[in-house]
Design a protein around this motif. Structure first.
Motif, short mmCIF file in Angstrom:
data_model
loop_
_atom_site.label_atom_id
_atom_site.label_comp_id
_atom_site.label_asym_id
_atom_site.label_seq_id
_atom_site.Cartn_x
_atom_site.Cartn_y
_atom_site.Cartn_z
N PRO A 191 0.82 -1.14 -0.04
CA PRO A 191 -0.13 -0.22 -0.02
C PRO A 191 0.70 1.34 0.04
N PHE A 192 1.79 1.22 -1.08
CA PHE A 192 2.63 2.43 -1.14
C PHE A 192 1.94 3.80 -1.10
N ALA A 193 0.66 3.86 -2.19
CA ALA A 193 -0.10 4.83 -2.60
C ALA A 193 -0.65 5.60 -1.15
N ASP A 194 -0.95 4.88 -0.14
CA ASP A 194 -1.50 5.52 0.94
C ASP A 194 -0.38 6.54 1.49
N LEU A 195 0.89 6.39 1.37
CA LEU A 195 2.01 7.00 1.75
C LEU A 195 2.25 8.27 0.79
N CYS A 196 2.25 7.81 -0.25
CA CYS A 196 2.73 9.11 -1.35
C CYS A 196 1.77 8.76 -2.59
N ASP A 197 0.78 9.51 -3.04
CA ASP A 197 -0.09 9.27 -3.86
C ASP A 197 0.73 9.93 -5.35
N ASN A 198 1.67 9.12 -5.77
CA ASN A 198 2.44 9.30 -6.99
C ASN A 198 2.63 7.88 -7.78
N PRO A 206 4.67 -1.06 -6.45
CA PRO A 206 4.24 -2.42 -5.85
C PRO A 206 4.71 -3.55 -6.92
N TRP A 207 4.50 -3.21 -8.18
CA TRP A 207 4.88 -4.07 -9.44
C TRP A 207 6.41 -4.54 -9.06
N TYR A 208 7.28 -3.57 -8.76
CA TYR A 208 8.88 -3.81 -8.47
C TYR A 208 8.80 -4.49 -7.30
N ALA A 209 8.07 -4.03 -6.08
CA ALA A 209 8.53 -4.93 -4.91
C ALA A 209 8.07 -6.22 -4.82
N LEU A 210 6.94 -6.47 -5.60
CA LEU A 210 6.45 -7.81 -5.96
C LEU A 210 7.39 -8.90 -6.76
N GLY A 211 8.04 -8.11 -7.80
CA GLY A 211 8.98 -8.86 -8.59
C GLY A 211 9.99 -9.46 -7.78
N LEU A 212 10.47 -8.48 -6.74
CA LEU A 212 11.64 -8.62 -5.74
C LEU A 212 11.41 -9.86 -4.86
#
Length: 421
Positions: A191-198, A206-212
């Motif tokens: 939920p990164f968008a909850d912290l930074c709406d970018n 999230p796509w990158y983090a899930l791949g990692l």
């Protein structure tokens, strides 16, 4: 300061039958590099980027789950908490791996050189043991990697479908903040968008983090499994050779029937000396492996036992959706599998070490001279020294794994009983 040259591996090491799959992945991540690469320092620089990426992803997820306070439904926060805590555990493992890269490279060089020499001397039965070990590590890698990849594909597929056909359910950070909408699965996990709406952080992050996550988590743990299976292979081969007591391994042109008793004693004592030296090398390798994994395995011992209890509780008390239910089940399987592969293979190492003592007795010692019998007795006493592995304060064995599962179930029953009141 570690120099780049100290982290380079020869090209043939990457084709080792036991470590091949993992080393090619490590090379892509920049964890290790080949001496054939034109710019190995650039490859190793990627390791810093990937390690930092995992820690940043972990920090963002932990910040989000702590800022959320409480969830209306326990199952709503279960997958977010499970993802964040699992990334915290893998962050510890990746940082430990980065710090100890030189130790890993030295262990790989030693194991590869040893296996190369072994293939030149091995008989058919020993080669069968080697091939069985290679098949085993491939199987155990797939058993841990497939659930992780399936979980990732589920989240990615859901995001792709909604982005194309239902974009109003994807780009809804404002509605989620107001409590008017629920984020899709990928954004619930990260939920990164909850912290930074970018867009880059909230959508691509999230796509990158899930791949990692789906690559790093199974990659490191199954690589350690390969090292542990290499140790059991060495112990099995040593036990076989002790039983055979074949002095022609030292000098193939020896004719045993033509040797005098004194000459037989001489060659058998040399063979016993070789066995003791081999056992000492194995013990040193076990010690190096223990130094490599003791911190992350101890962290997994604490984190996963608590998290497994929490997920069981969320599945029982909450009302998870089918997608949440699938993810929590996959999390439980992966966490239990990670703990199992460490403790089970540590138990196998102890069992193979114990078989070595029986191998000394199983050889035809009663036909040997007294000096050889005394040396065999010394070898039996030497094999009684413990070869168990520890993760700081915790013994790594099957009993510890069962204690973790029983403890998680006991805490689960306690939580469920408290909740019913």
């Amino acid at each position: 300061m570690v120099k780049v040259q100290e982290l380079l591996l020869a090209p043939d090491v990457f084709e080792n039958g036991i470590f091949r799959m993992h080393l090619h992945c490590f090379q892509w991540y920049g964890y290790v590099a080949s001496t054939e690469q034109a710019h190995p320092w650039f490859s190793l620089l990627r390791c810093i980027v990937f390690t930092a990426s995992i820690w940043i992803s972990c920090a963002l997820m932990l910040t989000r789950v702590f800022l959320s306070g409480s969830y209306e439904n326990l199952s709503d926060g279960a997958t977010s908490w499970a993802t964040a805590v699992q990334y915290f555990a893998v962050s510890i493992a990746t940082l430990n791996a980065y710090v100890q890269r030189e130790r890993v490279v030295l262990m790989l060089r030693q194991a590869h050189a040893d296996l190369q020499a072994f293939e030149l001397q091995a008989d058919e039965q020993e080669l069968q043991l080697l091939h069985a070990t290679q098949r085993y590590v491939r199987t155990i890698t797939m058993l841990l990697w497939v659930p992780s990849v399936v979980a990732g594909l589920m989240a990615w597929s859901d995001c792709i479908y909604r982005t194309i056909f239902l974009p109003q359910t994807v780009f809804n950070a404002a509605a989620v903040h107001r409590g008017e909408a629920q984020p899709i699965l990928l954004f619930k996990l990260f939920p990164f968008a909850d912290l930074c709406d970018n867009f880059a952080i909230g959508y691509l992050g999230p796509w990158y983090a899930l791949g990692l996550g789906i690559t790093t988590i199974p990659l490191w743990h199954t690589f350690i499994t390969c090292l542990m299976k290499y140790i059991t292979l060495k112990l099995q081969i040593l036990s076989k050779r002790v039983i055979a007591m074949d002095i022609t391994r030292l000098k193939p042109d020896l004719v045993v029937q033509q040797l005098s008793p004194a000459e037989l004693n001489h060659w058998r004592l040399r063979l016993c000396k070789q066995f003791v030296e081999e056992q000492l090398r194995i013990r040193q390798f076990v010690h190096e492996l223990q130094q490599l994994i003791r911190v992350p395995v101890f962290a997994d011992f604490i984190i996963f036992s608590v998290l497994m209890c929490f997920l069981f509780f969320a599945l029982t008390v909450g009302v998870p959706s089918k997608m949440d239910y699938s993810f929590m089940f996959i999390y439980l399987f992966v966490m239990a599998a990670i703990l199992w592969i460490y403790h089970w293979h540590a138990t196998l190492i102890v069992e193979c070490k114990d078989e070595l003592a029986f191998a000394c007795y199983a050889c035809e010692w009663f036909n040997f001279g007294v000096p050889v019998q005394k040396r065999l007795l010394f070898m039996m006493q030497h094999t009684q020294r413990p070869m168990k592995m520890r993760a700081l304060l915790v013994d790594m064995n099957l009993k510890t794994f069962l204690d973790i599962v029983r403890g998680a179930y006991s805490y689960f029953n306690l939580l469920r009983g408290t909740h019913s009141y």
